[in-house]
Structure formats: C-alpha cells, structure tokens
Design an enzyme around this catalytic site. Structure first.
Site, PDB file in Angstrom:
ATOM      1  N   HIS A   1       1.552   2.326  -3.412  1.00  7.82           N
ATOM      2  CA  HIS A   1       0.783   2.818  -4.082  1.00  7.82           C
ATOM      3  C   HIS A   1       0.736   4.429  -3.849  1.00  7.82           C
ATOM      4  O   HIS A   1       0.520   5.211  -4.630  1.00  7.82           O
ATOM      5  CB  HIS A   1      -0.738   2.638  -3.698  1.00  7.82           C
ATOM      6  CG  HIS A   1      -1.188   1.239  -4.419  1.00  7.82           C
ATOM      7  ND1 HIS A   1      -1.450   1.225  -5.672  1.00  7.82           N
ATOM      8  CD2 HIS A   1      -1.633  -0.052  -3.797  1.00  7.82           C
ATOM      9  CE1 HIS A   1      -1.889  -0.072  -5.998  1.00  7.82           C
ATOM     10  NE2 HIS A   1      -2.127  -0.705  -4.793  1.00  7.82           N
TER      11      HIS A   1
ATOM     12  N   GLU B   1       1.025  -1.218   0.043  1.00  7.10           N
ATOM     13  CA  GLU B   1       0.251  -0.052   0.075  1.00  7.10           C
ATOM     14  C   GLU B   1       0.904   1.129   0.031  1.00  7.10           C
ATOM     15  O   GLU B   1       0.417   2.175  -0.629  1.00  7.10           O
ATOM     16  CB  GLU B   1      -0.898   0.060   1.145  1.00  7.10           C
ATOM     17  CG  GLU B   1      -1.880  -1.230   1.289  1.00  7.10           C
ATOM     18  CD  GLU B   1      -2.558  -1.500   0.014  1.00  7.10           C
ATOM     19  OE1 GLU B   1      -3.023  -0.471  -0.831  1.00  7.10           O
ATOM     20  OE2 GLU B   1      -3.029  -2.368  -0.315  1.00  7.10           O
TER      21      GLU B   1
HETATM   22 NI    NI Z   1      -2.586  -2.729  -4.808  1.00  7.77          NI
END
Ligand code: NI
Length: 159
Positions: free
Chosen positions: A128, A125
């Site tokens: 991201h 994450e």
């Molecule tokens: Ni993802």
C-alpha cells in the site's frame, strides 16, 4: 490516492501517535488485521497490524517508514482481502518470511523477522505504501473486470 506512493515520516511526533491511534480504531472496527495510513487518506509511510485472533490478547504493531531488508525464496499463499476493496478476495503468493526495519511510535529503530500470517500482512501493507494493491496480482483482463465492477458499485452508491 491508493495508487500514490506514501512519503516518509520525518519526525515521530504527537500527530503521528494520534494518527496511529485512529488507524487502530478503524482497523479493529472493520475488522481487519492491517491498515496503511494511505487507506485513511494520509499518504505517509505508516502501517498498523494485529494478527491476533479475537480470543487472544491483542498484539498491536505500528511500523513507521518500514523497509523490507530480506525475504525468503519460499512462498506462502494466503487468501487476502483489503479494506479498500470491499467484497473481494484473492489467493496471493508472497515470501514465506520477511525481515523488516522500521521506527516504532517512540521513534526508535526496530527490526522484525516474521513468518506466517504476519509476514503476509506486513507485505500487503508495505505494498500500500508503494501504491500497490492485491488486484495487481491479477492478469490485466481480470483486473479490468474487478475495476469495472468496483467503479459501478461506487456509481450506484452515489446515485
Ligand atoms: Ni489492503
């Protein structure tokens, strides 16, 4: 948008709390174990996680402006998927444990040292938030094949 870096959240206000709630709904509905705000079209530094199994009590974690402070030298390999890349899975090796600082939904500083699946999910994450995707772990050639397939799927879906 998935390729852009998310900007820091300056104030943890009711809009941020509302966004976290929406992100948890999206993540649990998918279902997935992690989601970054940029994946729902909001390029701000926030992510939600819950690696509990279906038969366990939920363990929701929200991280605002997370920063990796320390990582292990040893690696853990896990077959990762991504809610933004349907029908694609890839073995990714990442540090086995991480130490992360972040703000919680009350705007308080927190620190977490974790390993296993949660360590993998946190790193996925946080990638991201930096515009990085699991396909970036592939060779250029294989990545281009996946992107071509993905673009074709998008075209077919809209035509
Ligand atoms: Ni993802």
């Amino acid at each position: 948008m998935l390729r852009q870096a998310s900007s820091a959240i300056e104030t943890v206000d009711s809009d941020v709390v509302k966004l976290a709630k929406d992100m948890f709904e999206t993540m649990y509905a998918a279902p997935g174990i992690g989601l970054a705000a940029v994946q729902v079209g909001v390029p701000r530094q926030m992510l939600v996680l819950d690696v509990a199994d279906d038969d366990e009590t939920p363990r929701p974690i929200t991280m605002i402006n997370p920063k990796i402070l320390e990582t292990s030298d040893t690696l853990r390999t896990h077959e990762e998927g991504c809610l933004s890349i349907p029908d694609f899975k890839l073995d990714v090796s990442r540090p086995d444990w991480v130490r992360v600082s972040y703000l919680d939904l009350e705007g308080k500083s927190q620190e977490l040292r974790t390993d296993g699946l949660l360590a993998t999910a946190v790193q996925h994450e946080i990638d991201h938030l930096n515009g990085k995707l699991i396909i970036d772990f592939l060779s250029r050639l294989k990545r281009d094949i996946v992107i071509r397939r993905f673009k074709k799927q998008a075209r077919d879906a809209t035509s």
